[in-house]
Design a protein around this motif. Structure first.
Motif, PDB file in Angstrom:
ATOM      1  N   UNK A  71      42.040  29.751   9.527  1.00 22.53           N
ATOM      2  CA  UNK A  71      40.567  29.701  10.104  1.00 22.53           C
ATOM      3  C   UNK A  71      40.527  30.207  11.444  1.00 22.53           C
ATOM      4  N   UNK A  72      41.529  29.666  12.273  1.00 22.27           N
ATOM      5  CA  UNK A  72      41.671  29.726  13.929  1.00 22.27           C
ATOM      6  C   UNK A  72      42.008  31.247  14.100  1.00 22.27           C
ATOM      7  N   UNK A  73      43.051  31.784  13.479  1.00 22.32           N
ATOM      8  CA  UNK A  73      43.407  33.151  13.634  1.00 22.32           C
ATOM      9  C   UNK A  73      42.516  34.156  13.107  1.00 22.32           C
ATOM     10  N   UNK A  74      41.577  33.722  11.956  1.00 22.65           N
ATOM     11  CA  UNK A  74      40.628  34.731  11.783  1.00 22.65           C
ATOM     12  C   UNK A  74      39.538  34.690  12.669  1.00 22.65           C
ATOM     13  N   UNK A  75      39.229  33.643  13.599  1.00 26.87           N
ATOM     14  CA  UNK A  75      38.224  33.586  14.459  1.00 26.87           C
ATOM     15  C   UNK A  75      38.509  34.585  15.372  1.00 26.87           C
ATOM     16  N   UNK A  76      39.789  34.996  15.786  1.00 29.19           N
ATOM     17  CA  UNK A  76      40.136  35.928  16.708  1.00 29.19           C
ATOM     18  C   UNK A  76      40.458  37.370  16.063  1.00 29.19           C
ATOM     19  N   UNK A  77      39.728  37.560  15.057  1.00 32.70           N
ATOM     20  CA  UNK A  77      39.782  38.839  14.420  1.00 32.70           C
ATOM     21  C   UNK A  77      40.874  39.348  13.641  1.00 32.70           C
ATOM     22  N   UNK A  78      41.904  38.405  13.339  1.00 36.76           N
ATOM     23  CA  UNK A  78      43.260  38.744  12.873  1.00 36.76           C
ATOM     24  C   UNK A  78      43.137  38.480  11.212  1.00 36.76           C
ATOM     25  N   UNK A  79      43.920  39.373  10.691  1.00 39.29           N
ATOM     26  CA  UNK A  79      43.847  39.554   9.037  1.00 39.29           C
ATOM     27  C   UNK A  79      45.217  38.380   8.845  1.00 39.29           C
ATOM     28  N   UNK A  80      44.751  37.566   7.981  1.00 37.80           N
ATOM     29  CA  UNK A  80      45.816  36.549   7.638  1.00 37.80           C
ATOM     30  C   UNK A  80      45.955  36.524   6.054  1.00 37.80           C
ATOM     31  N   UNK A  81      47.342  36.618   5.750  1.00 39.84           N
ATOM     32  CA  UNK A  81      47.840  36.174   4.323  1.00 39.84           C
ATOM     33  C   UNK A  81      48.417  35.005   4.408  1.00 39.84           C
ATOM     34  N   UNK A  82      48.635  34.484   3.087  1.00 39.73           N
ATOM     35  CA  UNK A  82      49.412  32.901   3.195  1.00 39.73           C
ATOM     36  C   UNK A  82      50.237  32.807   2.041  1.00 39.73           C
TER      37      UNK A  82
END
Length: 229
Positions: free
Chosen positions: A20-31
Motif C-alpha cells: 500500500x505504501x509503495x503504491x502511494x508513491x506510484x511504484x508497481x508492486x508484486x508480492x
C-alpha cells in the motif's frame, strides 16, 4: 516509468502494508509469500529492486538471494527480524545489497529503497568512457559492466563490480574500508566496514587464481585495499 518492486514476506499483513505504501508513491508492486514463488517471479519479471524477508517457507531468504544472484544483479534488500550482526553480514555475503531490521518504519524503508534505486539508475545510465580495460588476464567491459578472467566470465554482483571498477581505475591507490563503504555504498548506508571485507573476499574468490595470495586486489595491513598487477 514506474519503478517495479518485488516484496517477499510470509506475513501477509506486512506485505499488504508495504505494498500500500509503495503504491502511494506510484511504484508497481508484486508480492510473494514463500521462497520458491520469489525465485519464480524474479526469473519471469524485471524488477528495479527486491525486498526480501530472511525467514521464509520453502526456501529461506539467503537461499532465494543466492539463487537470484545466479541470473540477476537486481538490488536486493534483506528484511531481518534478528538484530544479530552475523545474520546481516551473511545476508550481504549471499549477494544482498542492504538490510533493514524489523520492526521497521515504512518511511525509512521507502527512503532506503529510493536511494538504492536512484544509485542503480545512475550507475546504469550510459557512460561516455565506453572502455574495455585489460590488466593481465583480467578484462573489464565498462559498458556491459562485465568482467572476464582468462576468457571466462566472472559472475560479479553489482557491489563487487563497483568495488573492482573503482580499484582498477585508481591503481596503487590505497582505499580505507570507510572510504570504500562511503564511495560504493553511499553515505546513508547503515552497515559497517565488515561489509567491505566480505565483498572483497568474495571478489577475490571470483577473480583470483589463489585468493589467499591475490594477484590483483591487495591488502595494505591496517590501511585498506588497493589494485595492482
Amino acid at each position: 516509468m514506474a519503478k517495479r518492486v518485488l516484496v517477499v514476506d510470509d506475513e501477509k499483513l506486512i506485505v499488504k502494508g508495504i505494498r500500500f505504501s509503495l503504491e502511494q508513491d506510484d511504484m508497481e508492486v508484486d508480492c510473494a509469500y514463500d521462497g520458491e514463488e520469489a525465485v519464480r517471479l524474479a526469473k519471469e519479471n524485471k524488477y528495479d529492486i527486491i525486498l526480501l524477508d530472511l525467514m521464509l517457507p520453502k526456501l529461506d531468504g539467503l537461499q532465494v538471494c543466492q539463487q537470484i544472484r545466479e541470473f540477476s544483479d537486481v538490488p536486493i534488500v534483506m528484511l531481518t527480524a534478528k538484530g544479530d550482526d552475523m545474520d546481516k553480514i551473511m545476508g550481504l555475503e549471499y549477494g544482498a545489497d542492504d538490510y533493514i531490521t524489523k520492526p521497521f518504519n515504512i518511511l525509512e524503508v521507502k527512503a532506503r529503497l529510493k536511494a538504492i534505486i536512484r544509485r542503480t539508475s545512475q550507475r546504469n545510465a550510459p557512460e561516455p568512457r565506453g572502455k574495455i580495460v585489460e590488466v593481465g588476464d583480467l578484462v573489464l567491459d565498462c559498458d556491459g559492466r562485465r568482467v572476464s578472467i582468462a576468457g571466462k566470465e566472472g559472475n560479479l554482483t553489482t557491489k563487487e563490480y563497483d568495488l573492482l571498477e573503482l580499484l582498477v581505475f585508481n591503481p596503487n591507490k590505497v582505499y580505507s574500508r570507510e572510504s570504500l563503504l562511503n564511495t560504493v555504498w553511499g553515505y546513508e548506508y547503515p552497515g559497517d566496514v565488515r561489509t567491505v571485507d566480505v565483498h572483497i573476499r568474495r571478489l577475490r574468490e571470483k577473480i583470483e587464481a589463489n585468493p589467499s595470495e591475490p594477484k590483483y586486489v591487495h591488502t595494505k595491513w591496517g590501511v585498506g585495499y588497493y589494485f595492482q598487477h
